[in-house]
Design a protein around this motif. Structure first.
Motif, PDB file in Angstrom:
ATOM      1  N   PRO A 140       0.821  -1.212   0.000  1.00 46.79           N
ATOM      2  CA  PRO A 140       0.000   0.000   0.000  1.00 46.79           C
ATOM      3  C   PRO A 140       0.855   1.262   0.000  1.00 46.79           C
ATOM      4  O   PRO A 140       1.907   1.309   0.635  1.00 46.79           O
ATOM      5  CB  PRO A 140      -0.795  -0.119   1.309  1.00 46.79           C
ATOM      6  N   PHE A 141       0.378   2.269  -0.717  1.00 46.14           N
ATOM      7  CA  PHE A 141       1.077   3.554  -0.733  1.00 46.14           C
ATOM      8  C   PHE A 141       0.907   4.191   0.643  1.00 46.14           C
ATOM      9  O   PHE A 141      -0.196   4.209   1.193  1.00 46.14           O
ATOM     10  CB  PHE A 141       0.477   4.468  -1.808  1.00 46.14           C
ATOM     11  N   PRO A 142       1.990   4.734   1.219  1.00 45.48           N
ATOM     12  CA  PRO A 142       1.841   5.416   2.514  1.00 45.48           C
ATOM     13  C   PRO A 142       1.045   6.709   2.351  1.00 45.48           C
ATOM     14  O   PRO A 142       0.359   6.887   1.342  1.00 45.48           O
ATOM     15  CB  PRO A 142       3.290   5.688   2.928  1.00 45.48           C
ATOM     16  N   ASP A 143       1.135   7.608   3.300  1.00 49.32           N
ATOM     17  CA  ASP A 143       0.400   8.866   3.269  1.00 49.32           C
ATOM     18  C   ASP A 143       0.694   9.617   1.961  1.00 49.32           C
ATOM     19  O   ASP A 143       1.765  10.205   1.790  1.00 49.32           O
ATOM     20  CB  ASP A 143       0.809   9.716   4.471  1.00 49.32           C
ATOM     21  N   LEU A 144      -0.266   9.595   1.028  1.00 47.98           N
ATOM     22  CA  LEU A 144      -0.048  10.187  -0.291  1.00 47.98           C
ATOM     23  C   LEU A 144       0.085  11.696  -0.211  1.00 47.98           C
ATOM     24  O   LEU A 144       0.914  12.295  -0.908  1.00 47.98           O
ATOM     25  CB  LEU A 144      -1.197   9.803  -1.232  1.00 47.98           C
ATOM     26  N   VAL A 145      -0.722  12.341   0.630  1.00 48.96           N
ATOM     27  CA  VAL A 145      -0.631  13.787   0.788  1.00 48.96           C
ATOM     28  C   VAL A 145       0.765  14.181   1.269  1.00 48.96           C
ATOM     29  O   VAL A 145       1.369  15.131   0.759  1.00 48.96           O
ATOM     30  CB  VAL A 145      -1.702  14.299   1.773  1.00 48.96           C
ATOM     31  N   LYS A 146       1.290  13.455   2.230  1.00 50.55           N
ATOM     32  CA  LYS A 146       2.611  13.753   2.773  1.00 50.55           C
ATOM     33  C   LYS A 146       3.686  13.635   1.708  1.00 50.55           C
ATOM     34  O   LYS A 146       4.596  14.484   1.614  1.00 50.55           O
ATOM     35  CB  LYS A 146       2.914  12.813   3.944  1.00 50.55           C
ATOM     36  N   ASP A 185     -13.300  18.633  -0.088  1.00 51.22           N
ATOM     37  CA  ASP A 185     -13.472  18.059   1.243  1.00 51.22           C
ATOM     38  C   ASP A 185     -14.869  17.506   1.473  1.00 51.22           C
ATOM     39  O   ASP A 185     -15.174  17.034   2.567  1.00 51.22           O
ATOM     40  CB  ASP A 185     -13.087  19.058   2.333  1.00 51.22           C
ATOM     41  N   ARG A 186     -15.717  17.519   0.437  1.00 55.01           N
ATOM     42  CA  ARG A 186     -17.015  16.840   0.538  1.00 55.01           C
ATOM     43  C   ARG A 186     -16.869  15.333   0.377  1.00 55.01           C
ATOM     44  O   ARG A 186     -17.788  14.583   0.714  1.00 55.01           O
ATOM     45  CB  ARG A 186     -17.968  17.349  -0.541  1.00 55.01           C
ATOM     46  N   LEU A 187     -15.746  14.894  -0.149  1.00 54.99           N
ATOM     47  CA  LEU A 187     -15.561  13.484  -0.461  1.00 54.99           C
ATOM     48  C   LEU A 187     -15.067  12.714   0.754  1.00 54.99           C
ATOM     49  O   LEU A 187     -14.357  13.263   1.604  1.00 54.99           O
ATOM     50  CB  LEU A 187     -14.540  13.325  -1.593  1.00 54.99           C
ATOM     51  N   PRO A 188     -15.387  11.421   0.836  1.00 54.00           N
ATOM     52  CA  PRO A 188     -14.812  10.583   1.890  1.00 54.00           C
ATOM     53  C   PRO A 188     -13.322  10.377   1.645  1.00 54.00           C
ATOM     54  O   PRO A 188     -12.835  10.585   0.523  1.00 54.00           O
ATOM     55  CB  PRO A 188     -15.604   9.277   1.765  1.00 54.00           C
ATOM     56  N   PRO A 189     -12.567   9.969   2.665  1.00 54.26           N
ATOM     57  CA  PRO A 189     -11.106   9.837   2.532  1.00 54.26           C
ATOM     58  C   PRO A 189     -10.654   8.957   1.371  1.00 54.26           C
ATOM     59  O   PRO A 189      -9.683   9.288   0.686  1.00 54.26           O
ATOM     60  CB  PRO A 189     -10.690   9.253   3.883  1.00 54.26           C
ATOM     61  N   PRO A 246     -11.831  -5.808   4.222  1.00 49.54           N
ATOM     62  CA  PRO A 246     -10.458  -5.873   4.735  1.00 49.54           C
ATOM     63  C   PRO A 246      -9.426  -5.330   3.737  1.00 49.54           C
ATOM     64  O   PRO A 246      -8.437  -4.708   4.143  1.00 49.54           O
ATOM     65  CB  PRO A 246     -10.246  -7.370   4.996  1.00 49.54           C
ATOM     66  N   LEU A 247      -9.656  -5.563   2.438  1.00 49.42           N
ATOM     67  CA  LEU A 247      -8.731  -5.036   1.439  1.00 49.42           C
ATOM     68  C   LEU A 247      -8.767  -3.510   1.404  1.00 49.42           C
ATOM     69  O   LEU A 247      -7.741  -2.854   1.231  1.00 49.42           O
ATOM     70  CB  LEU A 247      -9.080  -5.601   0.060  1.00 49.42           C
ATOM     71  N   LYS A 248      -9.941  -2.934   1.585  1.00 51.27           N
ATOM     72  CA  LYS A 248     -10.063  -1.481   1.629  1.00 51.27           C
ATOM     73  C   LYS A 248      -9.256  -0.915   2.790  1.00 51.27           C
ATOM     74  O   LYS A 248      -8.529   0.073   2.623  1.00 51.27           O
ATOM     75  CB  LYS A 248     -11.534  -1.073   1.763  1.00 51.27           C
ATOM     76  N   ALA A 249      -9.384  -1.522   3.953  1.00 50.81           N
ATOM     77  CA  ALA A 249      -8.663  -1.038   5.125  1.00 50.81           C
ATOM     78  C   ALA A 249      -7.150  -1.156   4.937  1.00 50.81           C
ATOM     79  O   ALA A 249      -6.396  -0.279   5.379  1.00 50.81           O
ATOM     80  CB  ALA A 249      -9.101  -1.833   6.363  1.00 50.81           C
ATOM     81  N   THR A 295      -9.120   7.137   8.407  1.00 55.87           N
ATOM     82  CA  THR A 295      -8.793   8.517   8.743  1.00 55.87           C
ATOM     83  C   THR A 295      -8.245   9.258   7.535  1.00 55.87           C
ATOM     84  O   THR A 295      -7.422   8.724   6.784  1.00 55.87           O
ATOM     85  CB  THR A 295      -7.749   8.561   9.877  1.00 55.87           C
ATOM     86  N   ARG A 296      -8.703  10.468   7.349  1.00 63.26           N
ATOM     87  CA  ARG A 296      -8.287  11.274   6.208  1.00 63.26           C
ATOM     88  C   ARG A 296      -6.824  11.695   6.335  1.00 63.26           C
ATOM     89  O   ARG A 296      -6.329  11.965   7.427  1.00 63.26           O
ATOM     90  CB  ARG A 296      -9.172  12.519   6.121  1.00 63.26           C
TER      91      ARG A 296
END
Length: 352
Positions: A140-146, A185-189, A246-249, A295-296
Protein backbone atom coordinates in the motif's frame (compact mmCIF):
# COMPACT_ATOMS: atom_id res chain seq x y z
CA UNK A 1 -10.08 40.37 -10.59
CA UNK A 2 -13.56 41.85 -10.34
CA UNK A 3 -15.01 38.99 -12.35
CA UNK A 4 -13.06 36.42 -10.37
CA UNK A 5 -14.21 37.81 -7.02
CA UNK A 6 -17.80 38.09 -8.27
CA UNK A 7 -17.88 34.51 -9.50
CA UNK A 8 -16.14 33.11 -6.41
CA UNK A 9 -18.74 34.73 -4.15
CA UNK A 10 -21.63 33.60 -6.36
CA UNK A 11 -22.67 37.19 -7.07
CA UNK A 12 -24.28 38.71 -10.13
CA UNK A 13 -24.07 42.18 -11.64
CA UNK A 14 -27.69 42.77 -10.68
CA UNK A 15 -27.09 41.70 -7.09
CA UNK A 16 -24.06 43.95 -6.82
CA UNK A 17 -25.97 46.84 -8.38
CA UNK A 18 -28.78 46.49 -5.82
CA UNK A 19 -26.28 46.45 -2.95
CA UNK A 20 -24.22 49.46 -4.04
CA UNK A 21 -27.16 51.49 -5.33
CA UNK A 22 -26.14 51.68 -8.98
CA UNK A 23 -27.64 50.39 -12.21
CA UNK A 24 -26.70 47.01 -13.60
CA UNK A 25 -25.31 48.80 -16.64
CA UNK A 26 -22.89 50.79 -14.47
CA UNK A 27 -21.64 47.63 -12.79
CA UNK A 28 -21.23 46.02 -16.21
CA UNK A 29 -19.12 48.93 -17.42
CA UNK A 30 -16.89 48.65 -14.38
CA UNK A 31 -16.44 44.92 -14.91
CA UNK A 32 -15.63 45.44 -18.59
CA UNK A 33 -13.12 48.20 -17.87
CA UNK A 34 -15.16 51.00 -19.40
CA UNK A 35 -15.62 52.91 -16.15
CA UNK A 36 -13.22 53.50 -13.28
CA UNK A 37 -14.77 52.32 -9.99
CA UNK A 38 -14.88 54.76 -7.09
CA UNK A 39 -13.20 53.84 -3.77
CA UNK A 40 -16.67 53.64 -2.22
CA UNK A 41 -17.79 51.15 -4.90
CA UNK A 42 -14.71 48.97 -4.31
CA UNK A 43 -15.27 49.05 -0.55
CA UNK A 44 -18.92 48.09 -0.87
CA UNK A 45 -18.24 45.21 -3.26
CA UNK A 46 -15.43 44.03 -0.97
CA UNK A 47 -17.82 43.90 1.97
CA UNK A 48 -20.44 42.08 -0.08
CA UNK A 49 -17.99 39.49 -1.41
CA UNK A 50 -16.08 39.06 1.87
CA UNK A 51 -12.70 40.10 0.47
CA UNK A 52 -10.21 42.89 1.12
CA UNK A 53 -10.32 45.86 -1.31
CA UNK A 54 -6.67 45.27 -2.21
CA UNK A 55 -7.58 42.05 -3.98
CA UNK A 56 -8.98 44.04 -6.92
CA UNK A 57 -5.61 45.68 -7.57
CA UNK A 58 -3.45 42.56 -7.69
CA UNK A 59 -1.45 41.99 -10.86
CA UNK A 60 -1.03 38.24 -10.57
CA UNK A 61 -1.63 36.43 -13.83
CA UNK A 62 -4.96 34.59 -13.76
CA UNK A 63 -5.27 31.28 -15.55
CA UNK A 64 -7.48 31.16 -18.64
CA UNK A 65 -10.44 28.80 -18.55
CA UNK A 66 -8.78 26.50 -21.09
CA UNK A 67 -6.00 25.77 -18.62
CA UNK A 68 -8.54 24.81 -16.00
CA UNK A 69 -10.13 22.41 -18.46
CA UNK A 70 -6.70 20.81 -18.90
CA UNK A 71 -5.50 20.78 -15.32
CA UNK A 72 -8.52 19.57 -13.41
CA UNK A 73 -10.87 16.66 -13.67
CA UNK A 74 -14.20 17.93 -14.93
CA UNK A 75 -17.24 15.74 -15.36
CA UNK A 76 -19.35 16.69 -18.37
CA UNK A 77 -22.49 16.51 -16.25
CA UNK A 78 -21.27 19.13 -13.78
CA UNK A 79 -23.55 22.20 -13.81
CA UNK A 80 -21.94 25.36 -15.17
CA UNK A 81 -22.65 27.56 -12.14
CA UNK A 82 -20.77 25.51 -9.50
CA UNK A 83 -17.95 24.92 -11.97
CA UNK A 84 -17.57 28.67 -12.55
CA UNK A 85 -17.61 29.34 -8.80
CA UNK A 86 -15.07 26.59 -8.11
CA UNK A 87 -12.76 27.90 -10.84
CA UNK A 88 -12.92 31.41 -9.43
CA UNK A 89 -12.36 30.22 -5.85
CA UNK A 90 -9.39 28.20 -7.07
CA UNK A 91 -7.96 31.30 -8.77
CA UNK A 92 -8.16 33.23 -5.49
CA UNK A 93 -6.72 30.32 -3.52
CA UNK A 94 -3.82 30.15 -5.96
CA UNK A 95 -3.23 33.87 -5.43
CA UNK A 96 -3.39 33.68 -1.62
CA UNK A 97 -1.11 30.64 -1.37
CA UNK A 98 1.25 32.01 -4.01
CA UNK A 99 1.73 35.21 -2.01
CA UNK A 100 2.46 33.16 1.10
CA UNK A 101 5.04 30.91 -0.57
CA UNK A 102 6.79 33.16 -3.07
CA UNK A 103 9.36 34.50 -0.57
CA UNK A 104 9.57 31.36 1.55
CA UNK A 105 12.05 28.55 0.92
CA UNK A 106 9.74 25.55 0.98
CA UNK A 107 11.69 22.40 1.88
CA UNK A 108 11.68 19.94 -1.02
CA UNK A 109 12.83 16.42 -0.22
CA UNK A 110 11.42 14.57 -3.23
CA UNK A 111 11.54 15.44 -6.95
CA UNK A 112 8.34 15.89 -8.93
CA UNK A 113 8.58 13.46 -11.87
CA UNK A 114 7.97 14.55 -15.45
CA UNK A 115 7.15 11.36 -17.37
CA UNK A 116 5.17 12.03 -20.52
CA UNK A 117 2.82 9.11 -21.05
CA UNK A 118 3.55 9.05 -24.80
CA UNK A 119 7.16 8.16 -24.03
CA UNK A 120 6.24 5.11 -21.95
CA UNK A 121 4.33 1.91 -22.55
CA UNK A 122 1.38 2.71 -20.31
CA UNK A 123 0.16 4.79 -17.34
CA UNK A 124 0.90 1.74 -15.19
CA UNK A 125 4.57 1.93 -16.16
CA UNK A 126 4.60 5.64 -15.33
CA UNK A 127 3.05 4.85 -11.94
CA UNK A 128 5.71 2.23 -11.25
CA UNK A 129 8.46 4.69 -12.18
CA UNK A 130 6.87 7.31 -9.94
CA UNK A 131 6.87 4.94 -6.99
CA UNK A 132 10.53 4.15 -7.69
CA UNK A 133 11.50 7.84 -7.92
CA UNK A 134 9.70 8.53 -4.65
CA UNK A 135 11.26 5.37 -3.13
CA UNK A 136 7.89 3.95 -2.13
CA UNK A 137 8.17 0.30 -1.00
CA UNK A 138 5.97 -2.51 -2.26
CA UNK A 139 2.45 -2.76 -0.93
CA UNK A 140 0.00 0.00 0.00
CA UNK A 141 1.08 3.55 -0.73
CA UNK A 142 1.84 5.42 2.51
CA UNK A 143 0.40 8.87 3.27
CA UNK A 144 -0.05 10.19 -0.29
CA UNK A 145 -0.63 13.79 0.79
CA UNK A 146 2.61 13.75 2.77
CA UNK A 147 4.60 12.40 -0.17
CA UNK A 148 3.13 14.92 -2.62
CA UNK A 149 3.80 17.83 -0.29
CA UNK A 150 7.39 16.61 0.10
CA UNK A 151 7.83 17.68 -3.55
CA UNK A 152 6.90 21.25 -2.55
CA UNK A 153 3.40 20.91 -3.98
CA UNK A 154 0.73 22.25 -1.60
CA UNK A 155 -2.40 20.14 -1.16
CA UNK A 156 -5.44 22.05 0.09
CA UNK A 157 -8.79 20.72 1.27
CA UNK A 158 -11.59 22.87 -0.09
CA UNK A 159 -15.32 22.70 -0.64
CA UNK A 160 -15.48 22.70 -4.44
CA UNK A 161 -19.24 23.08 -4.37
CA UNK A 162 -20.17 19.81 -6.05
CA UNK A 163 -19.15 16.20 -5.41
CA UNK A 164 -18.62 15.55 -9.11
CA UNK A 165 -15.73 17.98 -9.09
CA UNK A 166 -13.34 15.79 -7.13
CA UNK A 167 -10.10 17.74 -7.39
CA UNK A 168 -8.39 20.57 -9.24
CA UNK A 169 -4.74 21.24 -9.98
CA UNK A 170 -3.08 24.28 -11.48
CA UNK A 171 0.34 25.85 -11.99
CA UNK A 172 1.60 27.92 -9.09
CA UNK A 173 1.22 31.70 -9.01
CA UNK A 174 3.95 34.08 -10.18
CA UNK A 175 7.08 33.71 -8.08
CA UNK A 176 6.21 30.18 -6.99
CA UNK A 177 6.70 27.70 -9.76
CA UNK A 178 5.25 24.51 -8.34
CA UNK A 179 1.70 23.30 -8.75
CA UNK A 180 -1.17 23.61 -6.31
CA UNK A 181 -3.72 20.84 -5.83
CA UNK A 182 -7.20 21.32 -4.36
CA UNK A 183 -9.13 18.34 -3.00
CA UNK A 184 -12.87 18.44 -2.49
CA UNK A 185 -13.47 18.06 1.24
CA UNK A 186 -17.02 16.84 0.54
CA UNK A 187 -15.56 13.48 -0.46
CA UNK A 188 -14.81 10.58 1.89
CA UNK A 189 -11.11 9.84 2.53
CA UNK A 190 -10.91 6.94 0.07
CA UNK A 191 -12.31 9.09 -2.76
CA UNK A 192 -9.98 11.98 -1.84
CA UNK A 193 -6.97 9.69 -2.02
CA UNK A 194 -7.88 8.38 -5.46
CA UNK A 195 -8.69 11.91 -6.68
CA UNK A 196 -5.27 13.12 -5.54
CA UNK A 197 -3.56 10.22 -7.30
CA UNK A 198 -5.59 11.06 -10.43
CA UNK A 199 -4.42 14.70 -10.37
CA UNK A 200 -0.82 13.62 -9.82
CA UNK A 201 -1.20 11.44 -12.90
CA UNK A 202 -2.26 14.45 -14.97
CA UNK A 203 0.62 16.60 -13.74
CA UNK A 204 3.22 13.88 -14.29
CA UNK A 205 2.01 12.51 -17.63
CA UNK A 206 0.22 15.26 -19.53
CA UNK A 207 2.20 18.49 -19.02
CA UNK A 208 -0.93 20.60 -19.53
CA UNK A 209 -1.72 19.05 -22.94
CA UNK A 210 -5.26 17.71 -23.30
CA UNK A 211 -6.13 14.48 -25.08
CA UNK A 212 -9.21 12.33 -25.48
CA UNK A 213 -7.66 9.57 -23.36
CA UNK A 214 -6.25 11.71 -20.57
CA UNK A 215 -9.00 10.94 -18.03
CA UNK A 216 -8.73 7.18 -18.56
CA UNK A 217 -4.95 7.44 -18.41
CA UNK A 218 -5.11 9.36 -15.13
CA UNK A 219 -7.49 6.77 -13.66
CA UNK A 220 -5.17 3.95 -14.77
CA UNK A 221 -2.21 5.79 -13.26
CA UNK A 222 -4.04 6.31 -9.96
CA UNK A 223 -5.05 2.64 -9.76
CA UNK A 224 -1.52 1.45 -10.46
CA UNK A 225 0.04 3.96 -8.08
CA UNK A 226 -2.19 2.94 -5.17
CA UNK A 227 -2.57 -0.76 -6.09
CA UNK A 228 0.49 -2.13 -7.96
CA UNK A 229 -0.43 -5.17 -10.02
CA UNK A 230 2.23 -7.52 -8.67
CA UNK A 231 1.26 -6.77 -5.08
CA UNK A 232 -2.52 -6.75 -5.27
CA UNK A 233 -3.30 -9.27 -8.04
CA UNK A 234 -3.17 -12.36 -5.78
CA UNK A 235 -5.72 -10.74 -3.45
CA UNK A 236 -8.15 -9.72 -6.21
CA UNK A 237 -8.34 -12.89 -8.25
CA UNK A 238 -12.00 -13.99 -8.17
CA UNK A 239 -12.45 -11.71 -5.15
CA UNK A 240 -15.68 -12.01 -3.17
CA UNK A 241 -17.64 -9.03 -1.88
CA UNK A 242 -17.02 -9.91 1.77
CA UNK A 243 -13.27 -9.79 1.08
CA UNK A 244 -13.36 -6.18 -0.14
CA UNK A 245 -13.77 -4.59 3.30
CA UNK A 246 -10.46 -5.87 4.73
CA UNK A 247 -8.73 -5.04 1.44
CA UNK A 248 -10.06 -1.48 1.63
CA UNK A 249 -8.66 -1.04 5.12
CA UNK A 250 -5.26 -2.44 4.09
CA UNK A 251 -4.83 -0.66 0.74
CA UNK A 252 -6.67 2.53 1.78
CA UNK A 253 -8.75 2.69 -1.38
CA UNK A 254 -12.50 2.52 -1.96
CA UNK A 255 -14.46 -0.67 -2.53
CA UNK A 256 -15.34 0.64 -5.99
CA UNK A 257 -11.65 1.17 -6.79
CA UNK A 258 -10.86 -2.40 -5.80
CA UNK A 259 -13.59 -3.72 -8.09
CA UNK A 260 -12.38 -1.44 -10.91
CA UNK A 261 -8.79 -2.63 -10.45
CA UNK A 262 -9.76 -6.31 -10.39
CA UNK A 263 -11.76 -5.89 -13.59
CA UNK A 264 -9.06 -3.83 -15.35
CA UNK A 265 -6.46 -6.48 -14.59
CA UNK A 266 -8.73 -9.25 -15.87
CA UNK A 267 -8.84 -10.93 -12.46
CA UNK A 268 -12.64 -11.09 -12.49
CA UNK A 269 -15.12 -11.39 -15.33
CA UNK A 270 -17.33 -8.51 -16.44
CA UNK A 271 -20.32 -10.37 -15.02
CA UNK A 272 -18.54 -10.80 -11.69
CA UNK A 273 -17.69 -7.08 -11.64
CA UNK A 274 -21.33 -6.14 -12.31
CA UNK A 275 -22.44 -8.38 -9.45
CA UNK A 276 -19.95 -6.75 -7.07
CA UNK A 277 -21.06 -3.26 -8.11
CA UNK A 278 -24.70 -4.27 -7.57
CA UNK A 279 -23.89 -5.45 -4.05
CA UNK A 280 -22.05 -2.21 -3.38
CA UNK A 281 -24.99 -0.14 -4.62
CA UNK A 282 -27.31 -2.00 -2.26
CA UNK A 283 -25.42 -0.71 0.78
CA UNK A 284 -27.10 2.23 2.62
CA UNK A 285 -24.58 4.77 1.35
CA UNK A 286 -23.93 3.11 -2.02
CA UNK A 287 -20.77 4.19 -3.77
CA UNK A 288 -20.91 7.75 -2.43
CA UNK A 289 -20.72 6.79 1.25
CA UNK A 290 -19.09 3.40 1.53
CA UNK A 291 -18.65 1.70 4.91
CA UNK A 292 -15.23 1.26 6.49
CA UNK A 293 -13.77 4.70 5.79
CA UNK A 294 -10.36 5.36 7.32
CA UNK A 295 -8.79 8.52 8.74
CA UNK A 296 -8.29 11.27 6.21
CA UNK A 297 -4.77 12.27 5.18
CA UNK A 298 -4.27 15.88 6.24
CA UNK A 299 -2.23 18.50 4.36
CA UNK A 300 0.40 20.30 6.43
CA UNK A 301 2.68 22.25 4.08
CA UNK A 302 0.79 25.56 4.01
CA UNK A 303 0.15 25.38 7.73
CA UNK A 304 3.81 24.75 8.48
CA UNK A 305 4.72 27.83 6.42
CA UNK A 306 2.24 29.91 8.42
CA UNK A 307 3.73 28.57 11.66
CA UNK A 308 7.22 29.49 10.43
CA UNK A 309 6.13 33.05 9.63
CA UNK A 310 4.59 33.37 13.10
CA UNK A 311 7.82 32.07 14.66
CA UNK A 312 9.67 34.84 12.78
CA UNK A 313 7.47 37.42 14.46
CA UNK A 314 4.69 37.92 11.87
CA UNK A 315 1.31 38.82 13.33
CA UNK A 316 -2.00 37.53 12.00
CA UNK A 317 -2.85 40.96 10.46
CA UNK A 318 0.53 41.01 8.73
CA UNK A 319 -0.01 37.54 7.30
CA UNK A 320 -3.44 38.60 6.08
CA UNK A 321 -1.87 41.60 4.35
CA UNK A 322 0.80 39.38 2.82
CA UNK A 323 -1.79 36.94 1.46
CA UNK A 324 -4.33 39.66 0.52
CA UNK A 325 -7.13 38.08 2.53
CA UNK A 326 -9.47 39.20 5.29
CA UNK A 327 -8.66 38.09 8.82
CA UNK A 328 -12.00 36.29 9.07
CA UNK A 329 -11.29 34.39 5.88
CA UNK A 330 -7.70 33.67 6.94
CA UNK A 331 -8.80 32.26 10.28
CA UNK A 332 -11.48 30.16 8.62
CA UNK A 333 -9.41 28.92 5.71
CA UNK A 334 -5.97 28.51 7.19
CA UNK A 335 -6.43 28.26 10.95
CA UNK A 336 -9.55 26.09 10.94
CA UNK A 337 -11.55 28.50 13.08
CA UNK A 338 -15.31 28.94 12.69
CA UNK A 339 -15.58 27.51 9.18
CA UNK A 340 -17.88 29.41 6.82
CA UNK A 341 -20.15 27.37 4.56
CA UNK A 342 -18.82 27.03 1.04
CA UNK A 343 -15.35 28.33 1.88
CA UNK A 344 -11.93 26.73 1.75
CA UNK A 345 -10.74 25.09 4.93
CA UNK A 346 -7.40 23.77 6.13
CA UNK A 347 -6.83 21.55 9.11
CA UNK A 348 -6.14 22.66 12.65
CA UNK A 349 -2.53 23.23 13.59
CA UNK A 350 -0.31 24.90 16.13
CA UNK A 351 -1.06 28.55 15.49
CA UNK A 352 -3.67 30.07 17.76
Amino acid sequence: MFTTVKDAAGLTQTGIADYVGLSQASVSKVENGLEEPTPQFVQQVSELAGVVPEIFYQHDDLLPGTLFDIFHKKRLTLPAKPLKAANAQAQLTRLHVGHLLRTFDVPVTLPFPNLNVDQHESPSEVAALTRAIWQVPNGPFPDLVKVVEATGTPVILMDLGHEKLRAMSMPGAKGYGTHIILLNDRLPPSAQRFALAHEIGHLIMHEGVASEEMEKEADSFASALLMPENDIAPKLRNVRFRDLGPLKAYWRVSLASLIYRASALGLITERHARTLYMELNKLPGGRKREPGEFTREEPTLVRHVIDAYVAQGYSIPELCKLMVVTEAEFRCRFLGEAPTEGRLRLVKGTVG
